[in-house]
Write a protein that holds these residues in place. Structure first.
Motif, mmCIF file in Angstrom:
data_model
loop_
_atom_site.group_PDB
_atom_site.id
_atom_site.type_symbol
_atom_site.label_atom_id
_atom_site.label_comp_id
_atom_site.label_asym_id
_atom_site.label_seq_id
_atom_site.Cartn_x
_atom_site.Cartn_y
_atom_site.Cartn_z
ATOM 1 N N ALA A 22 0.827 -1.211 0.000
ATOM 2 C CA ALA A 22 0.000 0.000 0.000
ATOM 3 C C ALA A 22 0.862 1.263 0.000
ATOM 4 O O ALA A 22 0.513 2.266 -0.628
ATOM 5 C CB ALA A 22 -0.938 -0.003 1.207
ATOM 6 N N ASP A 90 -7.808 -0.146 1.503
ATOM 7 C CA ASP A 90 -7.045 1.078 1.287
ATOM 8 C C ASP A 90 -7.350 1.700 -0.063
ATOM 9 O O ASP A 90 -7.544 2.916 -0.165
ATOM 10 C CB ASP A 90 -5.550 0.789 1.401
ATOM 11 C CG ASP A 90 -4.733 2.072 1.378
ATOM 12 O OD1 ASP A 90 -4.869 2.874 2.318
ATOM 13 O OD2 ASP A 90 -3.991 2.284 0.403
ATOM 14 N N THR A 136 -2.456 2.264 6.578
ATOM 15 C CA THR A 136 -2.274 2.409 5.139
ATOM 16 C C THR A 136 -2.522 3.862 4.734
ATOM 17 O O THR A 136 -3.254 4.595 5.412
ATOM 18 C CB THR A 136 -3.215 1.477 4.363
ATOM 19 O OG1 THR A 136 -4.574 1.743 4.754
ATOM 20 C CG2 THR A 136 -2.888 0.012 4.655
ATOM 21 N N ARG A 139 -6.269 5.321 4.258
ATOM 22 C CA ARG A 139 -7.012 5.386 5.518
ATOM 23 C C ARG A 139 -6.473 6.523 6.396
ATOM 24 O O ARG A 139 -7.223 7.232 7.056
ATOM 25 C CB ARG A 139 -6.919 4.059 6.269
ATOM 26 C CG ARG A 139 -7.530 2.875 5.560
ATOM 27 C CD ARG A 139 -9.005 3.071 5.253
ATOM 28 N NE ARG A 139 -9.836 3.054 6.458
ATOM 29 C CZ ARG A 139 -11.155 3.212 6.422
ATOM 30 N NH1 ARG A 139 -11.786 3.418 5.285
ATOM 31 N NH2 ARG A 139 -11.860 3.194 7.543
#
Length: 319
Positions: A22, A90, A136, A139
């Motif tokens: 991510a 994510d 991540t 988020r």
């Protein structure tokens, strides 16, 4: 510990495989001349399946089939379904940051509206349990947007974070409550029969009046009513100085399953049902008494009318 296949790039701290992907710091498999598979394609395919059929429909096998590869091919890029779900979460959380104009309340309202739009675009997001600490980038960007909306507030970061989590929880729970909550005509009719005044004395009248005819948590009106009340509460709290409450009430989780507590609550519900039934009986008795009194008054008026008519008839005869 780093999981197999999640070797970080040189100089990068060790991270869980999906988190490293991510952030774009994981070493990924090199593509061969005919290799067209990538982490992005895998995640996009999984999101497409979840959008169409729900999160339960997502599996490594189905994603592989959608892409025209074998399931084992996917494991070169993601180590398993848990990693895939984290990457889906994510990616689907890439929500545009709203403008930062207006006061803190206007900005927070715009931020919450944008977050809600992301949940509406991908309703399955509400089915994924939120992490206690977001790890991540997308988020974290959602949280960063909330903190940015409150940048003018003279509050410690801890309080701003608590406000952000409060509003994120509201948006997420509202989305979960409003997702797939429509009921059919048979269920609607059944509720009108099952939700009786004896068992649900405060709810029955509304249900019979059509309160459940539409999903309770699916309308803009319901969402913004709750959001505005939360913002009202925050504004009142800020006007009091933004001080944390000194007292913390806590109920041990074990109390919920305590046998004696359950029995006591059951006794309360039964007593409330008996009380509601007694009130209903008392109302029926009162209604019958009122009817009897009204009937007696009507009979008295009829007797008076007949007596008056007889008196008038005798007077006419004598004349």
């Amino acid at each position: 510990m780093t999981r197999s296949g999640s070797t970080p790039a040189p100089g990068v701290p060790t991270l869980p495989h999906a988190v490293a992907i991510a952030w774009g710091v994981a070493e990924l498999p090199q593509r061969g001349p005919k290799r067209e598979l990538s982490t992005e394609r895998i995640v996009d395919a999984a999101i497409g399946i979840a959008d169409a059929d729900g999160l339960d429909a997502v599996s490594m096998g189905r994603v592989a089939t959608a892409l025209g590869f074998t399931p084992m091919s996917l494991y070169r890029y993601v180590t398993g379904k848990d990693d895939l779900l984290l990457l889906m979460l994510d990616t689907a959380s890439a929500i545009p940051t709203p403008p930062t104009e207006g006061d803190w309340r206007t900005r927070l309202r715009a931020w919450a509206t944008s977050v809600r739009a992301g949940y509406q675009r991908h309703p399955w997001l509400t089915s994924l349990p939120p992490s206690a600490t977001p790890t991540t980038p997308n988020r974290l960007s959602i949280l960063d947007g909330a903190l940015g909306a409150m940048e003018d507030l003279d509050l410690p970061d801890e309080s701003k974070l608590a406000i952000s989590l409060l509003l994120m929880g509201y948006v997420g729970l509202f989305g979960e409550a409003g997702h797939g909550t429509a009921i059919d005509d048979e269920m609607r009719a059944a509720l009108r029969e099952l939700v009786t005044p004896q068992r649900f004395p405060h709810l029955a009248e509304g249900v019979h009046a059509g309160l459940f005819d539409e999903p309770l948590a699916s309308t803009d009106k319901a969402f913004f009513f709750g959001l505005n009340r939360l913002l009202d509460g925050l504004q009142a709290w800020l006007e009091r100085g933004g001080l944390d409450d000194a007292a913390f009430d806590r109920v041990p989780p074990t109390v919920v399953d305590d046998r004696k507590v359950k029995e006591a609550l059951k006794a309360v519900r039964e007593a409330e049902a008996r009380l509601a039934e007694a009130r209903s009986d008392a109302q029926r008795v009162a209604d019958r008494a009122i009817e009897r009194e009204a009937a007696a008054e009507e009979r008295a008026r009829e007797r008076e009318t007949r007596a008056q008519e007889k008196a008038e008839a005798r007077t006419r005869k004598r004349s």
